[in-house]
Design an enzyme around this catalytic site. Structure first.
Site, PDB file in Angstrom:
ATOM      1  N   ARG A 256       1.007  -0.747   0.134  1.00 17.00           N
ATOM      2  CA  ARG A 256       0.012   0.125   0.780  1.00 17.00           C
ATOM      3  C   ARG A 256       0.755   1.317  -0.388  1.00 17.00           C
ATOM      4  O   ARG A 256       0.622   2.242   1.011  1.00 17.00           O
ATOM      5  CB  ARG A 256      -1.063   0.017   1.268  1.00 17.00           C
ATOM      6  CG  ARG A 256      -1.637  -0.898   1.495  1.00 17.00           C
ATOM      7  CD  ARG A 256      -3.114  -1.047   2.435  1.00 17.00           C
ATOM      8  NE  ARG A 256      -2.406  -0.054   3.870  1.00 17.00           N
ATOM      9  CZ  ARG A 256      -2.041  -0.950   4.633  1.00 17.00           C
ATOM     10  NH1 ARG A 256      -2.115  -2.149   4.553  1.00 17.00           N
ATOM     11  NH2 ARG A 256      -1.611  -0.760   6.116  1.00 17.00           N
TER      12      ARG A 256
ATOM     13  N   CYS B 104       1.731  36.009   4.615  1.00 19.44           N
ATOM     14  CA  CYS B 104       0.006  36.571   4.709  1.00 19.44           C
ATOM     15  C   CYS B 104      -0.837  35.804   3.777  1.00 19.44           C
ATOM     16  O   CYS B 104      -0.245  34.409   3.716  1.00 19.44           O
ATOM     17  CB  CYS B 104       0.043  37.692   4.270  1.00 19.44           C
ATOM     18  SG  CYS B 104       1.217  39.607   4.017  1.00 19.44           S
TER      19      CYS B 104
ATOM     20  N   TYR C 211       3.339  41.872   8.443  1.00 20.42           N
ATOM     21  CA  TYR C 211       2.820  41.826   9.696  1.00 20.42           C
ATOM     22  C   TYR C 211       3.181  42.133  10.544  1.00 20.42           C
ATOM     23  O   TYR C 211       4.570  41.362  10.910  1.00 20.42           O
ATOM     24  CB  TYR C 211       1.367  40.956   9.919  1.00 20.42           C
ATOM     25  CG  TYR C 211       0.584  41.660   8.906  1.00 20.42           C
ATOM     26  CD1 TYR C 211      -0.566  42.506   9.438  1.00 20.42           C
ATOM     27  CD2 TYR C 211       0.083  40.202   8.123  1.00 20.42           C
ATOM     28  CE1 TYR C 211      -1.881  42.263   8.800  1.00 20.42           C
ATOM     29  CE2 TYR C 211      -0.948  40.504   7.291  1.00 20.42           C
ATOM     30  CZ  TYR C 211      -1.811  41.214   7.715  1.00 20.42           C
ATOM     31  OH  TYR C 211      -3.004  41.180   6.803  1.00 20.42           O
TER      32      TYR C 211
END
Length: 379
Positions: free
Chosen positions: A222, A313, A266
């Site tokens: 898998r 941001c 910011y």
């Protein structure tokens, strides 16, 4: 002239040929059938296009986490066997059966729920028994799985197709946990021999198992993240030749000169010590690109590595070109992938962000359009 279907400069480019090549390399190594894991939007690569391509390239089975993923594949016309790997609730069973999805049965209670729904619909359920050999996530404990196996064999409404467990530490080739889990799983499977019942398909190996532990390959493997050309762990051994399939690319949308000492972004967390050139790139944490790359990440512009400056941001971030760097609006910006002689791998982004490659890939959300070169309608 008609407008293009997508005008966003940020896009994910998926190389389906790389995905197919990785599948072939895995098949060559293990020599057993492959259940290709396409959960979590095919690890960010796009559920339906990737699943369709993997089936076309010979994957015998698909694996998903949730019923909704299986339903989406069926709506897209994919008819290959699909196993839903996650835990289920009784109310979901009818949908699993109507969509011809194979069901993980992890306890006697789950078996009874599947039997009841199958009888009500008048159709047999195809099930895989889940044995817990060391994850403590879902599955009946290996030391107490006998009653579940006996009840499933006796069921009139359930056909046992497989039995499986999940490896907890296979990413680490030196971990002794994998040998212990294999021993526990073998003891669980021995119930079929003791009962004189045919052995179902045994599947245990995930990506780490494929890379490191041949004894775990059994009847089916898998693979997940290695299908997409990414190692499951930085210390994993590259025993299969893999090619990354995903590139994340945007474009410069703004250029400006920033004076010395003028903060960017910011919180004013970064300011250039001398005048510099800064460009803005229209992708952010709202797209799944990690905010942890603030003042920490790198991108490629015109074939050179450039640092992300200021806080990332929601929709944009800024890149410092230096006082003499050059870039123009609409220049490509490579966040994951290659440009010129330089490459930024998913693993590099994960390391800088303090996380794992799985999270980087699966966080890239549907706000970012995906392109499949050479495929007219990826669907």
């Amino acid at each position: 002239m008609s407008e293009p279907l997508n005008q966003r400069p940020t896009r994910i480019v998926v190389d389906l040929d790389a995905v197919g090549g990785n599948l072939r390399a895995i098949r060559q190594r293990v020599g057993v059938p492959v259940m290709a894991i396409v959960k979590a939007n095919a690890y960010g690569h796009g559920l339906v296009p990737v699943a369709r391509h993997l089936v076309a390239q010979g994957a015998e089975q698909l694996g998903v986490a949730f019923v909704e993923e299986g339903e989406a594949l069926r709506r897209a016309g994919i008819t290959a066997p699909i196993l839903v790997l996650g835990g289920i609730l009784g109310r979901q069973v009818a949908s699993l059966l109507r969509n011809d999805l194979e069901i993980t049965v992890s306890s006697l209670d789950k078996l009874r729920q599947v039997e009841a729904a199958a009888e009500a619909l008048g159709r047999k359920a195809v099930i895989h028994l889940k044995v817990d050999t060391g994850m403590e996530r879902i599955g009946v404990h290996s030391y107490s799985c006998g009653p579940l196996i006996e009840a499933a064999l006796a069921s009139r409404w359930c056909q046992i197709k497989g039995i499986y467990s999940h490896l907890a530490c296979a990413d680490d080739p030196a971990s002794p946990m994998t040998a212990l889990q294999l021993e526990r799983f073998s003891e669980a499977c021995a119930h079929f021999d003791r009962l004189g019942a045919p052995m179902p398909i045994r599947h245990l190996a995930n990506s780490g198992g494929v890379l490191h532990f041949p004894d775990t390959w059994l009847d089916m493997v898998r693979p997940g993240i290695i299908l997409y050309g990414v190692l499951p762990d930085p210390d994993a051994h590259r025993t299969v030749e893999l090619r990354p399939a995903l590139s994340l690319i945007s474009q410069v949308v703004y250029f400006k000169v920033v004076r010395a000492g003028h903060p960017v972004g910011y919180g004013a967390t970064w300011a250039p010590p001398a005048g510099t050139r800064v460009v803005t790139v229209p992708i952010g944490y709202g797209d799944g690109y990690p905010r942890a790359l603030s003042n920490n990440g790198e991108v490629l512009i015109r074939g050179r590595r450039r640092p992300i400056v200021g806080r990332l941001c929601m929709d944009q971030f800024m890149v410092d070109l230096g006082p003499d760097g050059t870039a123009y609006v609409e220049d490509d910006v490579v966040l994951i992938g290659s440009q010129g002689e330089e490459t930024i791998r998913v693993e590099d982004v994960a390391r800088r962000a303090g996380t794992i490659a799985y999270e980087i890939l699966t966080r890239l959300n549907e706000r970012v359009p995906r392109e499949y070169p050479g495929v007219s309608q990826p669907g």
